[in-house]
Design a protein around this motif. Structure first.
Motif, PDB file in Angstrom:
ATOM      1  N   ILE A 231      -2.078   2.174   5.990  1.00  0.00           N
ATOM      2  CA  ILE A 231      -0.989   1.397   5.389  1.00  0.00           C
ATOM      3  C   ILE A 231      -0.934   1.666   3.894  1.00  0.00           C
ATOM      4  O   ILE A 231      -1.940   1.618   3.200  1.00  0.00           O
ATOM      5  CB  ILE A 231      -1.176  -0.111   5.654  1.00  0.00           C
ATOM      6  CG1 ILE A 231      -1.159  -0.373   7.168  1.00  0.00           C
ATOM      7  CG2 ILE A 231      -0.099  -0.932   4.951  1.00  0.00           C
ATOM      8  CD1 ILE A 231      -1.551  -1.780   7.557  1.00  0.00           C
ATOM      9  N   ARG A 232       0.266   1.994   3.413  1.00  0.00           N
ATOM     10  CA  ARG A 232       0.496   2.214   1.981  1.00  0.00           C
ATOM     11  C   ARG A 232       0.904   0.882   1.349  1.00  0.00           C
ATOM     12  O   ARG A 232       1.984   0.348   1.655  1.00  0.00           O
ATOM     13  CB  ARG A 232       1.599   3.248   1.756  1.00  0.00           C
ATOM     14  CG  ARG A 232       1.274   4.602   2.302  1.00  0.00           C
ATOM     15  CD  ARG A 232       0.245   5.243   1.395  1.00  0.00           C
ATOM     16  NE  ARG A 232      -0.332   6.406   2.036  1.00  0.00           N
ATOM     17  CZ  ARG A 232      -1.477   6.945   1.668  1.00  0.00           C
ATOM     18  NH1 ARG A 232      -2.162   6.433   0.681  1.00  0.00           N
ATOM     19  NH2 ARG A 232      -1.946   7.990   2.288  1.00  0.00           N
ATOM     20  N   ASP A 233       0.058   0.337   0.500  1.00  0.00           N
ATOM     21  CA  ASP A 233       0.292  -0.979  -0.112  1.00  0.00           C
ATOM     22  C   ASP A 233       1.629  -1.039  -0.843  1.00  0.00           C
ATOM     23  O   ASP A 233       1.965  -0.149  -1.616  1.00  0.00           O
ATOM     24  CB  ASP A 233      -0.830  -1.314  -1.107  1.00  0.00           C
ATOM     25  CG  ASP A 233      -2.169  -1.549  -0.407  1.00  0.00           C
ATOM     26  OD1 ASP A 233      -2.151  -1.898   0.785  1.00  0.00           O
ATOM     27  OD2 ASP A 233      -3.214  -1.373  -1.067  1.00  0.00           O
ATOM     28  N   GLY A 234       2.388  -2.087  -0.564  1.00  0.00           N
ATOM     29  CA  GLY A 234       3.614  -2.367  -1.287  1.00  0.00           C
ATOM     30  C   GLY A 234       4.812  -1.500  -0.931  1.00  0.00           C
ATOM     31  O   GLY A 234       5.868  -1.650  -1.522  1.00  0.00           O
ATOM     32  N   THR A 235       4.666  -0.578   0.030  1.00  0.00           N
ATOM     33  CA  THR A 235       5.785   0.306   0.350  1.00  0.00           C
ATOM     34  C   THR A 235       6.388   0.047   1.714  1.00  0.00           C
ATOM     35  O   THR A 235       7.528   0.412   1.964  1.00  0.00           O
ATOM     36  CB  THR A 235       5.345   1.785   0.317  1.00  0.00           C
ATOM     37  OG1 THR A 235       4.375   1.998   1.342  1.00  0.00           O
ATOM     38  CG2 THR A 235       4.773   2.165  -1.036  1.00  0.00           C
ATOM     39  N   GLY A 236       5.631  -0.535   2.628  1.00  0.00           N
ATOM     40  CA  GLY A 236       6.115  -0.720   3.991  1.00  0.00           C
ATOM     41  C   GLY A 236       5.969   0.536   4.827  1.00  0.00           C
ATOM     42  O   GLY A 236       6.492   0.622   5.937  1.00  0.00           O
ATOM     43  N   PHE A 237       5.260   1.525   4.321  1.00  0.00           N
ATOM     44  CA  PHE A 237       5.062   2.774   5.051  1.00  0.00           C
ATOM     45  C   PHE A 237       3.622   2.893   5.543  1.00  0.00           C
ATOM     46  O   PHE A 237       2.695   2.373   4.914  1.00  0.00           O
ATOM     47  CB  PHE A 237       5.378   3.990   4.170  1.00  0.00           C
ATOM     48  CG  PHE A 237       6.833   4.254   4.012  1.00  0.00           C
ATOM     49  CD1 PHE A 237       7.519   5.016   4.952  1.00  0.00           C
ATOM     50  CD2 PHE A 237       7.531   3.739   2.930  1.00  0.00           C
ATOM     51  CE1 PHE A 237       8.872   5.273   4.804  1.00  0.00           C
ATOM     52  CE2 PHE A 237       8.887   3.985   2.779  1.00  0.00           C
ATOM     53  CZ  PHE A 237       9.556   4.753   3.730  1.00  0.00           C
ATOM     54  N   VAL A 238       3.481   3.583   6.653  1.00  0.00           N
ATOM     55  CA  VAL A 238       2.168   3.903   7.200  1.00  0.00           C
ATOM     56  C   VAL A 238       2.087   5.424   7.283  1.00  0.00           C
ATOM     57  O   VAL A 238       3.022   6.080   7.728  1.00  0.00           O
ATOM     58  CB  VAL A 238       1.974   3.277   8.605  1.00  0.00           C
ATOM     59  CG1 VAL A 238       0.636   3.686   9.179  1.00  0.00           C
ATOM     60  CG2 VAL A 238       2.101   1.764   8.535  1.00  0.00           C
ATOM     61  N   THR A 239       0.977   5.987   6.824  1.00  0.00           N
ATOM     62  CA  THR A 239       0.777   7.433   6.868  1.00  0.00           C
ATOM     63  C   THR A 239      -0.136   7.772   8.041  1.00  0.00           C
ATOM     64  O   THR A 239      -1.241   7.227   8.150  1.00  0.00           O
ATOM     65  CB  THR A 239       0.155   7.931   5.552  1.00  0.00           C
ATOM     66  OG1 THR A 239       1.011   7.566   4.478  1.00  0.00           O
ATOM     67  CG2 THR A 239      -0.015   9.443   5.576  1.00  0.00           C
TER      68      THR A 239
END
Length: 167
Positions: free
Chosen positions: A49-57
């Motif tokens: 989980i990328r903090d503060g972006t709403g994206f998961v890598t």
């Protein structure tokens, strides 16, 4: 591969594969070449989980078919532009330049409405949309593109089909 949280549902794996195909197929990596098609997905790792972006890598390991021309390779290409310096041809996604010094000596440049290289007897003509067989003599690789230099000054190289010829 980055994926937004709003896309998380039962079809997550299918959506990841579809996004992978959309994002990767047709791209060029200087290291590997042009990605023609993804043939299989070997492994999709755990998402981060990328903090503060709403994206998961997600790390994704996949197999694909690539096209990377190399020095000495013989290719068939379609001529896209002819000028007094030589001609440009395309073989799939690769653009190849053939200098007038790498065209047989018996062919001369003819300017006009349809610039071309023609033999002295007029039997062979290289013009836009002609199909040629050429040999790669050099490549230059950028991060996102591959450029090639070719020659038709060798045995069994040259025009394969001429769109201007009448049979």
């Amino acid at each position: 591969m980055q994926f937004h949280l709003r896309h998380f549902d039962r079809d997550l794996c299918d959506k990841l594969v579809a996004k992978l195909m959309k994002d990767v197929e047709g791209t060029c990596s200087g290291r590997h070449g042009f990605v023609v098609a993804i043939t299989g997905v070997e492994h999709v790792g755990k998402g981060l989980i990328r903090d503060g972006t709403g994206f998961v890598t997600f790390p994704v390991k996949y197999q694909c078919v690539v096209f990377r021309p190399f020095k000495g390779e013989i290719l068939e290409a379609v001529v896209t532009m002819v000028n007094k310096m030589g001609f440009f041809a395309e073989a799939g996604p690769v653009q190849i330049f053939v200098s007038n010094h790498l065209i047989p000596d018996d062919m001369e440049f003819q300017s006009g409405d349809m610039p071309n290289y023609t033999t002295s007897d007029g039997s062979v003509k290289i013009q836009k949309d002609s199909e040629v067989r050429l040999k790669i003599i050099g490549t230059r690789v950028d991060a996102t593109e591959i450029f090639c230099i070719g020659t038709i000054k060798d045995d069994f190289l040259g025009v394969i089909s001429d769109p201007g010829a009448t049979f």
